[in-house]
Write a protein that holds these residues in place. Structure first.
Motif, PDB file in Angstrom:
ATOM      1  N   UNK A 298      55.669 115.527  27.715  1.00  0.00           N
ATOM      2  CA  UNK A 298      55.366 115.262  29.123  1.00  0.00           C
ATOM      3  C   UNK A 298      55.801 116.438  29.981  1.00  0.00           C
ATOM      4  N   UNK A 299      54.868 116.941  30.788  1.00  0.00           N
ATOM      5  CA  UNK A 299      55.177 118.017  31.724  1.00  0.00           C
ATOM      6  C   UNK A 299      55.467 117.490  33.120  1.00  0.00           C
ATOM      7  N   UNK A 300      54.642 116.565  33.598  1.00  0.00           N
ATOM      8  CA  UNK A 300      54.834 116.038  34.949  1.00  0.00           C
ATOM      9  C   UNK A 300      54.166 114.687  35.074  1.00  0.00           C
ATOM     10  N   UNK A 301      54.577 113.932  36.069  1.00  0.00           N
ATOM     11  CA  UNK A 301      54.003 112.610  36.334  1.00  0.00           C
ATOM     12  C   UNK A 301      53.962 112.375  37.840  1.00  0.00           C
ATOM     13  N   UNK A 302      52.871 111.741  38.294  1.00  0.00           N
ATOM     14  CA  UNK A 302      52.686 111.507  39.723  1.00  0.00           C
ATOM     15  C   UNK A 302      52.078 110.124  39.937  1.00  0.00           C
ATOM     16  N   UNK A 303      52.855 109.144  40.398  1.00  0.00           N
ATOM     17  CA  UNK A 303      52.266 107.851  40.762  1.00  0.00           C
ATOM     18  C   UNK A 303      51.472 108.007  42.052  1.00  0.00           C
ATOM     19  N   UNK A 304      50.215 107.639  42.009  1.00  0.00           N
ATOM     20  CA  UNK A 304      49.351 107.763  43.181  1.00  0.00           C
ATOM     21  C   UNK A 304      48.830 106.393  43.595  1.00  0.00           C
TER      22      UNK A 304
ATOM     23  N   UNK B  79      42.958 115.141  43.519  1.00  0.00           N
ATOM     24  CA  UNK B  79      43.563 116.214  44.303  1.00  0.00           C
ATOM     25  C   UNK B  79      44.982 116.505  43.832  1.00  0.00           C
ATOM     26  N   UNK B  80      45.647 115.489  43.309  1.00  0.00           N
ATOM     27  CA  UNK B  80      46.973 115.725  42.748  1.00  0.00           C
ATOM     28  C   UNK B  80      46.889 116.618  41.511  1.00  0.00           C
ATOM     29  N   UNK B  81      45.854 116.427  40.712  1.00  0.00           N
ATOM     30  CA  UNK B  81      45.638 117.306  39.550  1.00  0.00           C
ATOM     31  C   UNK B  81      45.417 118.737  40.028  1.00  0.00           C
ATOM     32  N   UNK B  82      44.578 118.889  41.058  1.00  0.00           N
ATOM     33  CA  UNK B  82      44.318 120.232  41.587  1.00  0.00           C
ATOM     34  C   UNK B  82      45.598 120.916  42.030  1.00  0.00           C
ATOM     35  N   UNK B  83      46.420 120.189  42.762  1.00  0.00           N
ATOM     36  CA  UNK B  83      47.662 120.774  43.257  1.00  0.00           C
ATOM     37  C   UNK B  83      48.572 121.202  42.116  1.00  0.00           C
ATOM     38  N   UNK B  84      48.727 120.315  41.133  1.00  0.00           N
ATOM     39  CA  UNK B  84      49.655 120.625  40.047  1.00  0.00           C
ATOM     40  C   UNK B  84      49.130 121.753  39.162  1.00  0.00           C
ATOM     41  N   UNK B  85      47.810 121.743  38.897  1.00  0.00           N
ATOM     42  CA  UNK B  85      47.222 122.806  38.073  1.00  0.00           C
ATOM     43  C   UNK B  85      47.319 124.156  38.769  1.00  0.00           C
TER      44      UNK B  85
ATOM     45  N   UNK C 109      49.571 127.422  37.596  1.00  0.00           N
ATOM     46  CA  UNK C 109      48.932 128.721  37.375  1.00  0.00           C
ATOM     47  C   UNK C 109      49.441 129.785  38.342  1.00  0.00           C
ATOM     48  N   UNK C 110      50.408 129.410  39.181  1.00  0.00           N
ATOM     49  CA  UNK C 110      50.964 130.372  40.124  1.00  0.00           C
ATOM     50  C   UNK C 110      50.230 130.459  41.429  1.00  0.00           C
ATOM     51  N   UNK C 111      49.341 129.484  41.690  1.00  0.00           N
ATOM     52  CA  UNK C 111      48.568 129.512  42.928  1.00  0.00           C
ATOM     53  C   UNK C 111      49.216 128.685  44.010  1.00  0.00           C
ATOM     54  N   UNK C 112      48.499 128.555  45.126  1.00  0.00           N
ATOM     55  CA  UNK C 112      48.985 127.784  46.274  1.00  0.00           C
ATOM     56  C   UNK C 112      48.421 126.382  46.188  1.00  0.00           C
ATOM     57  N   UNK C 113      49.068 125.531  45.408  1.00  0.00           N
ATOM     58  CA  UNK C 113      48.530 124.206  45.142  1.00  0.00           C
ATOM     59  C   UNK C 113      48.432 123.307  46.345  1.00  0.00           C
ATOM     60  N   UNK C 114      49.249 123.531  47.362  1.00  0.00           N
ATOM     61  CA  UNK C 114      49.252 122.622  48.485  1.00  0.00           C
ATOM     62  C   UNK C 114      48.211 122.919  49.544  1.00  0.00           C
ATOM     63  N   UNK C 115      47.516 124.053  49.447  1.00  0.00           N
ATOM     64  CA  UNK C 115      46.552 124.416  50.485  1.00  0.00           C
ATOM     65  C   UNK C 115      45.304 123.551  50.424  1.00  0.00           C
ATOM     66  N   UNK C 116      44.627 123.476  51.567  1.00  0.00           N
ATOM     67  CA  UNK C 116      43.396 122.703  51.661  1.00  0.00           C
ATOM     68  C   UNK C 116      42.257 123.611  52.101  1.00  0.00           C
TER      69      UNK C 116
ATOM     70  N   UNK D   3      40.878 127.242  50.421  1.00  0.00           N
ATOM     71  CA  UNK D   3      41.835 127.607  49.377  1.00  0.00           C
ATOM     72  C   UNK D   3      42.056 126.480  48.377  1.00  0.00           C
ATOM     73  N   UNK D   4      41.391 125.342  48.580  1.00  0.00           N
ATOM     74  CA  UNK D   4      41.595 124.180  47.720  1.00  0.00           C
ATOM     75  C   UNK D   4      40.820 124.344  46.418  1.00  0.00           C
ATOM     76  N   UNK D   5      41.203 125.329  45.646  1.00  0.00           N
ATOM     77  CA  UNK D   5      40.565 125.580  44.367  1.00  0.00           C
ATOM     78  C   UNK D   5      41.562 125.304  43.259  1.00  0.00           C
ATOM     79  N   UNK D   6      41.045 125.115  42.056  1.00  0.00           N
ATOM     80  CA  UNK D   6      41.918 124.849  40.921  1.00  0.00           C
ATOM     81  C   UNK D   6      41.429 125.662  39.737  1.00  0.00           C
ATOM     82  N   UNK D   7      42.349 126.132  38.901  1.00  0.00           N
ATOM     83  CA  UNK D   7      41.918 126.789  37.665  1.00  0.00           C
ATOM     84  C   UNK D   7      41.266 125.764  36.752  1.00  0.00           C
TER      85      UNK D   7
END
Length: 513
Positions: A190-196, A238-244, A248-255, A258-262
């Motif tokens: 397990x790397x991370x968990x997020x209850x949504x 969107x939680x997946x996008x932020x964490x991914x 990857x060293x990006x700005x996960x919290x932006x919208x 800039x709201x891109x994901x690897x």
């Protein structure tokens, strides 16, 4: 059979199966000697390497391995319920998604009302249901198991068989009906968990190949709330996008721009509580965007969102439908067809109206419980509630009756009040509860026409089509079991513990460049 003919159609001249041709087409006659020699040489090389205890891969096997990531629909497997999901090692993983129907060990006392009158009382209780759940889940031997409707109070005891089988888990930290995701200890960490909102997002790292996999385990809202379903799913994605992005060293919290994901490996699964082919949820997954002001054909009065909803994870594919193509995927929910019998079709102003046959059954039940007095006194009410709920102080019927008696200023329940209690139950969609109360508890059942059970798809598995490919899907029931459930023994019953069918898929990783 037709499937065998499609998969193993042979070249009429070279006598080499089409599947063996390196280009997936007929081998030229003047090359057959070359290919035969290559096959023999490759086999000899691999046998010699195995004898010497050293790794080796022949040119032919390496060619097959390269092409396996682009296998056609014909190569996919549809497994029987007797077969476990395939083990793909570092090349992929398997997943099962299952709405288990709330365990009735400590919570979920009302679950016995879901069963038909022919099912023995002991088969409705948790020990029997737990035994069946263990058999159903462990038979698939999935690397990841996503369940819906877990009970927090009894979770550790309810699913102790999962830890015994080598699984760890993450349980949603909120809600009464919770989602939980299990994963095999020897396959993932397990790397991370997020209850949504009505979802549980986990990121897992393969111990065999090092790939990261995101699992969005959802139990979306039921009923006429497509906007809630869309909002919940968008929140998880969107939680997946932020964490991914963060990983990857990006700005996960932006919208916004800039709201891109690897690119990443993502599976969305669970009970979607909706079977419409055209929906906001499907638009978001397949097209990546739901425009502002969008409405679903089934709910034209509900605006999904005033602003566009977007997800940046790529195009998702319906995993089970893809595995069964070109045939239609099987149903995931089989239950008695009651709504057309219990409520009037097209009631005035869209309101739920009790059907005449149910009104008659309710009136007979009232007469029996009141002793013909024309009202039910406190003793009668307590006797009625004990019959239907097995003890006093629980159930929405008890709360409705108490409210109506208080409003009437008397410690009595009128015939109209008794009918109002059951109309409220119908408005909440508890057809199964009303059916149980009238038929099994009070002996005043509704004469229901002989009809097949209601069956539909509420449960789905979706995957990012650029990074995952379906290797196999697994049937949950045999064909004769499905036929029996539809014709005379709807779910749950003595041999299946839930009204939902478990969905099982094996995925092969597509390398991310």
């Amino acid at each position: 059979s037709g499937v065998e003919n499609q998969g193993w159609e042979r070249d009429k001249t070279a006598k080499i199966p089409v599947r063996w041709s390196l280009r997936g087409q007929e081998a030229a006659p003047d090359r057959r000697c070359f290919w035969l020699a290559l096959v023999v040489w490759s086999l000899c090389l691999e046998k010699s390497a195995a004898f010497l205890g050293v790794p080796a891969a022949s040119p032919l096997s390496r060619t097959f391995a390269r092409r396996s990531t682009a296998s056609s629909v014909a190569h996919r497997m549809i497994l029987s319920p007797q077969e476990p999901l395939p083990k793909l090692g570092a090349e992929g993983f398997s997943l099962a998604s299952f709405n288990v129907l709330l365990p009735n060990s400590k919570d979920g006392w009302w679950i016995y009302k879901y069963f038909g009158p022919h099912v023995p009382a002991e088969d409705r209780e948790w020990p029997h249901r737990q035994k069946l759940l263990k058999e159903v889940i462990l038979a698939a031997d999935a690397d990841v198991v996503a369940i819906q409707e877990a009970a927090a109070e009894s979770f550790e005891d309810d699913f102790s068989f999962m830890s015994d089988a080598g699984y760890s888990h993450v349980l949603h930290s909120k809600l009464r009906f919770r989602t939980a995701t299990f994963f095999k200890n020897d396959c993932f960490e397990l790397l991370s968990q997020f209850p949504r909102d009505r979802g549980l997002v986990t990121s897992l790292k393969s111990k065999l190949g090092g790939q990261t996999v995101y699992i969005c385990n959802c139990h979306l809202s039921a009923g006429p709330f497509p906007d809630k379903r869309l909002r919940s799913l968008h929140d998880s994605l969107d939680q997946v996008r932020k964490d991914a992005s963060k990983a990857a060293g990006g700005a996960g919290g932006k919208k916004g721009a800039a709201a891109e994901a690897p690119k990443c490996h993502v599976v969305v699964c669970g009970d979607f509580n909706d079977s419409n082919e055209v929906s906001g949820v499907r638009e978001l997954l397949v097209k990546g965007e739901v425009p502002g002001g969008y409405t679903e054909p089934g709910y034209p009065h509900v605006e999904m969102s005033s602003k566009p909803k977007k997800q940046a994870l790529g195009t998702f594919a319906d995993s089970v439908a893809e595995g069964h193509a070109p045939n239609n995927p099987p149903p995931t929910f089989i239950a008695p067809l009651l709504d057309s019998v219990f409520v009037k079709q097209g009631g005035s102003d869209g309101e739920v109206e009790m059907s005449d046959v149910v009104k008659d059954a309710v009136a007979r039940a009232f007469g029996a419980m009141s002793g013909g007095k024309g009202y039910m006194d406190r003793e009668d009410v307590d006797a009625w509630l004990t019959k239907i709920n097995k003890q006093l102080g629980r159930g929405s019927e008890s709360r409705s009756a108490a409210r109506l008696m208080e409003e009437g200023g008397k410690d009595q329940l009128s015939p109209q009040g008794f009918e109002q209690v059951y109309l409220s139950e119908l408005k909440e969609g508890k057809f199964w509860g009303v059916d149980y109360d009238l038929e099994q508890a009070l002996g005043c059942g509704v004469d229901k026409p002989k009809a097949d059970a209601f069956q539909t798809r509420f449960d789905y598995v979706w995957h990012t089509s650029e990074t995952l490919q379906v290797e196999a899907v697994r049937a949950c029931l045999r064909e004769d079991q499905v036929a029996k459930a539809v014709a005379s023994d709807p779910l749950p019953n003595s041999w299946y513990p839930s009204d939902h069918l478990m969905q099982s898929v094996a995925f092969r990783f597509i390398p991310i460049e």
